[in-house]
Structure formats: structure tokens, C-alpha cells
Motif scaffolding. Sequence first.
Motif, PDB file in Angstrom:
ATOM      1  N   HIS A   1      -8.119   3.829 -10.797  1.00 32.76           N
ATOM      2  CA  HIS A   1      -7.493   5.225 -10.598  1.00 32.76           C
ATOM      3  C   HIS A   1      -6.601   5.259 -11.896  1.00 32.76           C
ATOM      4  CE1 HIS A   1      -4.733   7.841  -8.198  1.00 32.76           C
ATOM      5  NE2 HIS A   1      -3.978   7.357  -8.743  1.00 32.76           N
ATOM      6  N   ALA A   2      -6.158   4.486 -12.402  1.00 32.96           N
ATOM      7  CA  ALA A   2      -5.369   4.755 -13.692  1.00 32.96           C
ATOM      8  C   ALA A   2      -6.206   5.282 -14.789  1.00 32.96           C
ATOM      9  CB  ALA A   2      -4.647   3.204 -14.304  1.00 32.96           C
ATOM     10  N   ALA A   3      -7.466   5.133 -14.709  1.00 31.51           N
ATOM     11  CA  ALA A   3      -8.492   5.883 -15.778  1.00 31.51           C
ATOM     12  C   ALA A   3      -8.797   7.187 -15.362  1.00 31.51           C
ATOM     13  CB  ALA A   3      -9.627   5.116 -15.764  1.00 31.51           C
ATOM     14  N   THR A   4      -8.252   7.582 -14.274  1.00 30.30           N
ATOM     15  CA  THR A   4      -8.551   9.126 -13.835  1.00 30.30           C
ATOM     16  C   THR A   4      -7.476   9.954 -14.620  1.00 30.30           C
ATOM     17  OG1 THR A   4      -7.052   9.048 -12.157  1.00 30.30           O
ATOM     18  CG2 THR A   4      -9.464   8.277 -11.697  1.00 30.30           C
TER      19      THR A   4
ATOM     20  N   ASN B   1      -1.561   7.997  -3.034  1.00 27.32           N
ATOM     21  CA  ASN B   1      -2.075   8.268  -4.294  1.00 27.32           C
ATOM     22  C   ASN B   1      -3.659   8.647  -4.681  1.00 27.32           C
ATOM     23  OD1 ASN B   1       0.644   6.190  -5.386  1.00 27.32           O
ATOM     24  ND2 ASN B   1       0.774   8.204  -5.024  1.00 27.32           N
ATOM     25  N   TYR B   2      -4.245   7.459  -3.872  1.00 30.10           N
ATOM     26  CA  TYR B   2      -5.597   7.553  -4.157  1.00 30.10           C
ATOM     27  C   TYR B   2      -6.301   8.716  -3.466  1.00 30.10           C
ATOM     28  CZ  TYR B   2     -10.439   5.697  -4.255  1.00 30.10           C
ATOM     29  OH  TYR B   2     -11.907   5.518  -4.415  1.00 30.10           O
ATOM     30  N   ILE B   3      -5.812   8.932  -2.188  1.00 30.32           N
ATOM     31  CA  ILE B   3      -6.604   9.992  -1.578  1.00 30.32           C
ATOM     32  C   ILE B   3      -6.176  11.440  -2.257  1.00 30.32           C
ATOM     33  CG2 ILE B   3      -6.498  11.229   0.791  1.00 30.32           C
ATOM     34  CD1 ILE B   3      -5.980   8.459   2.329  1.00 30.32           C
ATOM     35  N   LEU B   4      -5.116  11.680  -2.622  1.00 26.89           N
ATOM     36  CA  LEU B   4      -4.703  12.843  -3.099  1.00 26.89           C
ATOM     37  C   LEU B   4      -5.467  12.959  -4.640  1.00 26.89           C
ATOM     38  CD1 LEU B   4      -2.729  15.270  -3.473  1.00 26.89           C
ATOM     39  CD2 LEU B   4      -1.335  13.957  -4.631  1.00 26.89           C
ATOM     40  N   MET B   5      -5.579  11.946  -5.153  1.00 29.37           N
ATOM     41  CA  MET B   5      -6.608  12.134  -6.407  1.00 29.37           C
ATOM     42  C   MET B   5      -7.997  12.289  -6.127  1.00 29.37           C
ATOM     43  SD  MET B   5      -5.870  12.359  -9.702  1.00 29.37           S
ATOM     44  CE  MET B   5      -7.041  12.702 -10.953  1.00 29.37           C
ATOM     45  N   ALA B   6      -8.559  11.765  -5.135  1.00 26.55           N
ATOM     46  CA  ALA B   6      -9.773  11.739  -5.095  1.00 26.55           C
ATOM     47  C   ALA B   6     -10.280  13.067  -4.406  1.00 26.55           C
ATOM     48  CB  ALA B   6     -10.138  10.681  -3.949  1.00 26.55           C
ATOM     49  N   GLN B   7      -9.180  13.840  -3.783  1.00 25.34           N
ATOM     50  CA  GLN B   7      -9.369  15.045  -3.071  1.00 25.34           C
ATOM     51  C   GLN B   7      -9.497  16.152  -4.204  1.00 25.34           C
ATOM     52  OE1 GLN B   7      -6.542  15.505  -0.063  1.00 25.34           O
ATOM     53  NE2 GLN B   7      -7.599  14.303   1.447  1.00 25.34           N
TER      54      GLN B   7
END
Length: 1148
Positions: A521-524, A598-604
Motif C-alpha cells: 500500500h505504501a508503494a501506491t 485506507n486499503y479499500i479506498l485506495m483500491a477503489q
Amino acid sequence: MDGDWDEVARIPFPPPGLRAMPTPVTTLAFDTSQELLWTGNEYGRVSSFYGTKLQQYTSFKAHTSQDGPVRQILFNDKGVIALGSRGVHMALRRGLPLWSIRHEDMQDLRCMSFTSKGTAEILVAGEQDKMFVIDTNKGEITKQVPTEHKYKIMRRSRYICAATSSGAVHIIDSLNFQVIKVWNAHTAAINDMDAQHDFIVTCGYSMRHQGNYMPDPFVNVFDLKNMVSMSPIPFPAGAAYARMHPRMSTTSIVMSQIGQMHVVDLMNPNTSNVRQANSLSYFSMIEIASSGEAIALADGDCFIHLWGSPNKIHFSEFPTPIETADSTSVPRIDFDSPDTPLSTVGMPYYREVLLSAWPSNMVTEVGAPPVKIDPQFLATLQEREWGYFGKNTRPLRRNQIEDTRGAESPQNSLKPPKFLSEKAREAAKSPAGTPAPEEVIPEIPHILQDTKLESHKIEVPELYQNIEIKYSKFGIDDFDFGYFNKTQYSGLQNHIVNAYANPLLQVMHYTPLIRNIALQHAATACVDELCLLCELGFLFDMLHKAEGEACQASNFTKTLSYHPEAGKLGLLEEEPHASRTVMLQQLTRFLLRQMAQNYILMAQNLQPYAVDAPRPGAFEELFQTSATSSIRCMNCRSETTKADPTLVNELMYPQNKSGHRNPRVRGTTFSQVLKMSVERETTNKGWCNSCHRYQTLATRKTIHRVPCVLMLTTAINNNDHRRLWATPGWLPEEIGVIVDNGQFFCFEGEDLKLHLQRGIHSITVYSLTGLAVNIEGGQQQRSHLVAMANIAHSAPTAPTQSQWYLFNDFYVKPIPSQEALTFNTSWKTPSIITYQVKSANNRLDSSWKQNLDSRLLYLDLQADRADKTYRTLDRQNEPAGPDTVVAIDTEFVKISQPEVEMHSDGDSKIIRPTVHALARTSIIRGGGMDEGVPFIDDYITIKEKVVDYLTSYSGITPEDLDLKVAQQRGHNLVPLRIAYKKIWILLNLGCKFLGHGLKQDFRVINIHVPKAQVIDTSDLFFIKERLRKLSLQFLAHTLLKEDIQQVTHDSIEDARTALRLYRKYQEFDEAGILDAMLQEIYVKGAACNFKPPAKTGSGGAVPRTDTPPVDGGAGLGPSTPSRKPAANGGLGLATTPTSTPGKGLSLR
């Protein structure tokens, strides 16, 4: 080699015994700091000879005769390192041993070399399939490196150069020990090799007719700088040995077995200086001193020859005197006087054992300390007419006697170590080769001994006690964290606010699935200021790169404090008496909820744009227990259901309703408790919509899926729970889970093995990766939390057994598995437990480095402004990578004054040091056509109250960080997350960071940059013996003839100055005059107290000017001071002199 060089001395090599025959020399080495020549023989004995007459100085056994000859000898400032076939030994130059290492995989060692850490670490290899990395300060193996190659000779230059038995030379990276180049030097074998400066020279053999080896009549040369072979140098006499001259970078000395020596210039091999050494037999080896003024030879008749100029021969460039025995005259004893004490009569030396030397098994101690009684046990005693009685809480039988004498034996004390500045001063005053007092104390053993478990002790042992950081006038950088951590696993500092979270962060770091998802996630492209998942990724990357150095989670705790919910949930250390274990359990729930968001928001956000974007449901599969809750009214039997997923499961325990000891409670297993906790079958009062009144409601969960990571909170609330956890072996290292028809089944121990053997059901096996443990400090210390982690599950390759480590903040130590899983009702109870599916063990995903989203680095947030002080990198023409050098400088402001505790006697003690915040980051190009042009110049928004802008040192004013004023001035004002992530991207792209005194910068940024990626000019222009590092201002004035930092600091100017100093350093190094220039710089600095002369303008002060825009255009620029406008287009890079100062040129 001057014209008067000749044989100065020749001595026979001492035999191994009084009546033994002489043996040949197996290795030769000149000392680098004393006038000593060191030798080794076939029986493991190391001997030294002093001065030009080769007077015998010391002799000691490095290993037993069965281990074969001494293979090689190396030196550092503390002592001598000798290599045998099966071990490595280090001793003082006086012969006293410091440490000796043997390992079962050390079978046939042949060579060793210092690594990138200088003389503090060596790489040992040989005719075997494993290499060892040894810390010479600690005397322990820090790393084992598998290898397919067999090495026989090693030399250290730009890289580690290792000769194989097949005639090839491997060029090895001195940081990660990977082979980066293979040079096939000879067709059959290599007899001798040396590497100095930029060259490797080898002598070897070729295979001739009928399988005979013949010495090659030439010397092969390899250019390390350009990584190419050079033309071989002919040597008709048969080249047997070769050495590079230590002071003349292109000069080599080649010798044949019959004693013919040629001094050859590698750049002009047609000219050579020839000498002939005489011996009745052949010569077996050659060695040259570090001064270049002496050569030692060994021959087949067991003689040592010393060659040099009789007038100026010496071994070391700056030799220190050797230590000799004290020569004191014995005073005469007057036996006629009755006042003469008998103690003045010396005791003789005896060769036989005296009668008074009693064997240890006949010595008996008299008396024993009384048994210590647990105060908590006394409080539970019940009174009767005949006395008091209570439950036996000791780990002994009722009438068994306790060994109080063993319990009273002294333990390893965690007394605060000396400050690093104190150690440096003591090392400077102590004689060469003499270790500081703390260094001779035995280190914490790497191999654990079978001793009494610390967890069984009544009082909190030193191992678990809270450790405070001590502060000197130099701040936290002067504290010796390495004293508390002898491992390669980094601890976390505890001086920051909300450091109670350290154990949870360590447990998560050593759980591979959590580490993988955080780093991915940090690498996104996530730049959310409040993203805790990003902060976890940054922290885990820092802990991995630090390799044992203490880190701090300040950015994570700062982001946590920004969350509005954190204060409401009591997650901040605002209440001094709040329970730390309750806070940690609340933090675990909050953190997993935030991570999921955090993960779900970035994935969406990424889903529409990237094919390989992460799935929004992937996080739930990792952490969420999927379940449905059924709520039934016990009166009307109506039932409602709802989805009830859980990220963290809180343990439930059987209730003891009778008030007496319940047999069911006593026999409860962990698997039974976990089943109760997951299914959560409870009965309580609640509102029934059918009955329209409060009724008794029965709740039960139907389980659909279990996660890959089980996060459990223990919820220990009473003594029954404590006693349950204190049961020996109650917490299993492995559990098996079966989900069938909505029911949750858990197995452990023999039951788990049985189900795995049958293979009837689909069973998921979990491994215990770590746990956070609460330590009750009692009256002396407040309670605190520590972590226990099984690092075997996060190692790159799975070891054969568990490897448990204790993380008591920055104190890290290996412990036995039984110690980690044993609890104490009085002071040690678990708080957080983490299980991970066994199939995910040792699966560390590093693909995030290849998928690193670096678009932020090339994004210009002020593309429409012409007066900005930077120009963003061009992605096509200026891609950042491992070959990129960037110069960096930062400015800070003070957001917290130090907390000082005053005592009645007037003494003060710093409780918490000054806290700084990052205010400006400037990064400039370190090469290319636009060298010196900034591509990052970020001002950082600071949410905390600034107590001091430190304007005279930082150049930062309140207006610089004000949003409205900053926009008018053209400042690129960004949140800390964006500024930090740019630096983190550069770090993981492999860029090298150049600057002056970067340790302070990296600490405030809260990032760890490996030494291989750091170029610090304060270290380049530094002589260790002087104990003083030079300021950027002084170096700029002395070497660049420029005056900087006259009123305040400017980060762009400082970064450019550091870059120019690095270019000057490269000039000195290439010209071979670096050491002479350093000496001259220090001489000039001592004359002016290492400060440039003060300069003032016409008004008595230097006017404050603006940092010039990149394009040199006019307009309103930022108001950061810059004293010297650039003369070459606004880059600030003044033209350098055409000539480089040499030995004969003065800096004045």
C-alpha cells in the motif's frame, strides 16, 4: 623502491617447541598501526616481531594444532584477527584473547576480508559452501551467506576481490556480498593475488601437456574502475607473487620463487626496477608494509627476510608505541626491623598444584538467603486461629526447598551505558589496541544457555524492566543504543509520545502478511495525510533497512494523534495512570479499522485505471472473520440475524459461578477458549421488537470464513484468568481451525497432529508469530509493554526451529521458546496475540519495489509559476535510479521544549528532549547537465504549535509556513506525507543521498538510509584520531573560498555546497593527495578554531536576500536567505580553480 634498498635483517622462524624442528611460515602480515611484523605457523600459533631487527614481541595460540595452520591475519585498532580452518580468533596485540568463534559449518576456511563497515566487520570464506559475516566489536556471527563458490584468497579494495580455486576472481559487493563480476584470470589456478586502489594483480598457473601445472610468465591486471581486463605484464622468470604498492596506486611488485623482484608501473610496464633476494632454497611468500617502506619475505628454509632502505625503513605510516612490561627495581626488604610488614615478601611461582587449591566440588557455601514471598500472595492469605493459609503460587511442590542462593546470583544488569562521546574520549586516551572497559565485558551470548526461566521469578527481572534513555548535552544521538541490542533486528525508541504502541508495531512487522500489505500500500500513489497503513509501510521498511539500529515510530504516532477519534477512544498518552494494556487493545481495533478503510479506498480509486490494482476485498480476506450473528428472544422465540464481521477477536473465558475452584475451568485449553471467543454465545438483556419490552436475548455467531491473520486481545480481568495463562504450555505455537456448517472448531497439540494425519477435513493451520505482553512494574516502576516475536516465520528462508526474540523497546535479545510462552500471575500477562496461516510463513513479498508508483516524484504542484526555486525531474530524460546521486539538506523548527526534572540539590535531569519538526526539504540534482539544479524544494505544513522557528539556524520564519504568505512567495507548501513520500521513493529507487551531517536530517525526517546510499561530506573530510568533525561553513571557506551561512541557513545553498565539496573530495582522491589535504585542513582549522573569519557588509551585517529562481528570472521569490548570488545562471555553483591543491600547495 629506492636505490639503497637491500636486505636489512634475516632471522630464523622460531620452532613450535624447545626441541622441535623449524616449520615454515604460513602467513605474513605487517601491522597497520604499530612497528610489528606478524606471522603464523602450521600449529595455529601467531607470533610478532618488533622493529627492523625483528625482535620477538608476542606469541600466542590462535587455535589448536588440529585446526591446521594460521591462514590469514587482519588488524584493527583493537587487536589482531587470526583465521584458522575451523574458527576465527581475535586477541590484543599483547596476546590476551578478546573472542574466539567456532561454528559447525566452519569446515575449511581459507580467507577473510573487511566489509563496507570498515574494520568493524569481516567476511570469512573458504573451500566450503557457506560464508560468515562476523562483527569484530561484538565477536559474533551476524550473518551466514550461502555460496556455490570456493574461495582461497580475499583482498579488499573498491570491492571484495576473491580468488577461486579454478583460476577466476570474483568481484563481490561489500554490502550485500553478491558477485557482481567474474574475471577469469588464469586457466588452472591462482597462486597469489592483491587488490589496491583501482587494480587487481594476479599470478597463477596454466595447464600444460600431460596435466602438469606451469607458472604463467606474466602478471594479469584488472581495472576495477572500468571493470575491464588490462594487458598482462610479462615476467619471464615466472611470476609467483604480486603485491600492489599501498601508496603508489599504479605500482606493483612482482616476485619469482627464486627471489627476482620487479617493481613495475602498470601504466608503463616497459620500465621496471629489478632486485634479487638471495636464499639457499625457494621463497614462499611476500608482504609489503602499509607505509610502502618495508617488504618481508619467507623462504623454504624457515627464514624471514626484511627488505627496505636502512635509513628510513618503517612499517606503519603513523605508528603508535608498543606496550612493554614494566621495569621496576625491587626495593630491598629490611628484615631486621620489626616494623617491616610481612606482606612485602613476594610470593613465589609454583609449577605444581598447591594443597590449598581445593577442587570446586569440595567447596561448600554456608547459609542461604531467605525465601522471597510474593506480596500479592500475602494479600490473599486467610486468617484462622492457628495462623494463615493460602494457595501455593510458587512453581515448586508444597515442601520442596527453593534454591535461594541461585536466585540471588548476580544477573546481567541493564545499567545505562556510557555516552558515545565518553567512549570516544576514552578510546583516544587509551593506548592503541587497548579496548575500553565496557568492551572487555562478555557480550550477551548468542547461543542461549539452559538456565532458570526469568518468567518464574517473583520480582520483575532486569530483562523485562522499563529502560529509560539518558541524555547528554549532545542529545539523544549520544546515547549508545547498540549496548542494548547485539542482534540484527531493530528495536524502537521509547522517548516519543505514544511509544506504548511499540510492541504492537513489532508484532505486526514480524507477521509477513501484515508487512506485505503495508508495504504494497505504501508503494501506491496514496498521499492521504491520515493514512496509517502507509505509515506502517514506511516504518516496516525502516525497521528492515536499519538492521539492528534503533528506530523510532514518531511519524506513525504523530499521524495517530491527528485522528479525531484517537483522543475520544483514549488512545493518546494524555492520562498518565491509564492502563497501557487496555490502550493497546483499543489501538489494535482502531488501527485495523483504519487500515481497512485506507486499503479499500485506495483500491477503489485504482480499480478503473490499473489492471493489476489491488482488490477491495483482499484486506477482509486477510483480517476479517466473516460471521452472522443470530439474536433470539428467550420469551417469544423470535430470531433476527445480521452480518457481524470481526477484525479483532476478544477472548472469553469460562465463568466460575460457584466461587470455588472449578474443575472445568482448571482443565480449559486455549483451543476451547478460542472457540468460545469466536462463536461468542452469550445471554444478556436487550430490547425485543416482537415483545416490545426488554427480554433475555441469546446471541450466537455462525462462522462463514476465518481470516489469514488472527488478531486476538486477551481481556484478562481477574486472577482466574491470570492463573489460566500461568499454566505451563497453555499457549500453543500452532493451532488448527476447521469451519464446518457455521461452527468453529480449534485443535492443538496431539489433536492437531491426529487431524492432519487423517486428512478428512479441510483444516487451516496457524502459527504464532508474536504477542504483546504487559509487565506490571510494581511500586518501583510503572507498568509497560514488551513484544515477543518469532522471527523464524518472517525470515527469508524457514529455519529448523523457532527463534523467539524479546523486544523491550530498544532492548532486543533472543530468548528460549519456553521463556516467551511462560507467564507469571504477578507481573507478566499477554495483551495481544497474533496468529498467521502457516502456509504464509516466510513469504515476504518484495514485488512492491518493482511496482513502486513514482509519479509523485515527477509531479509539479506549481507548474504555472516562473519564479519557483526548483525544476521537477523529467520522467523521460531524468529517471531516478541506483546510479542517481542527489544532494539533500533540510531545515527544522522546534515544536516542543525539553522536559527537565529539577532536584532539590540543584541537579537537573532531561526527561524528554527537544522535539523538532521538518520545515523545509531541498533536494538538488547531483549529476548530469543540470547538476546543482533543485528538483524538490518543499516547505512543510506543521500542525503542532511551533515554539521556536530557529530562524538564525534554519532560515524559517512564521510567514514561510503560513499558507497565504507562502503562496505569494512561491513556496511549495505541502503536507509532511507528500514531502516524506518523495524522499522514500528516492530511497527505494536506489538513489544515493549526498549531504553534510545527514544523521540529524534523517533522524528528524524519521527515515533510515543504508550506508551504501549515503555520501556524507562530514565523514569524507574527517580524521578519526582528531575526534572533531568539520562544519560545512568552515569547509566551504577553506576549500571553495566561499562564505555561507553568514546570517541564517538556506537548504538549497547548503546542499549545493555539499555537492561541490564532494566533487573536491573526488579530485583529491583521484590525484592521490587526499590524506595530505586532510592533514592540512585540520592544521588550518586548529589555527582559526575551525571557524571562518567573520565578514560583514557595509552596514555591519550581511543583508538577507532571496533564494534565486531556477531560471534566474526576476520576480517575487521565497524569502529564505541566501548570502551569495550565483554567478552562473543562478545555480549557485561557482567556478572551481583549474588546478587541484597538492602536497606542495597551501590552502591559504
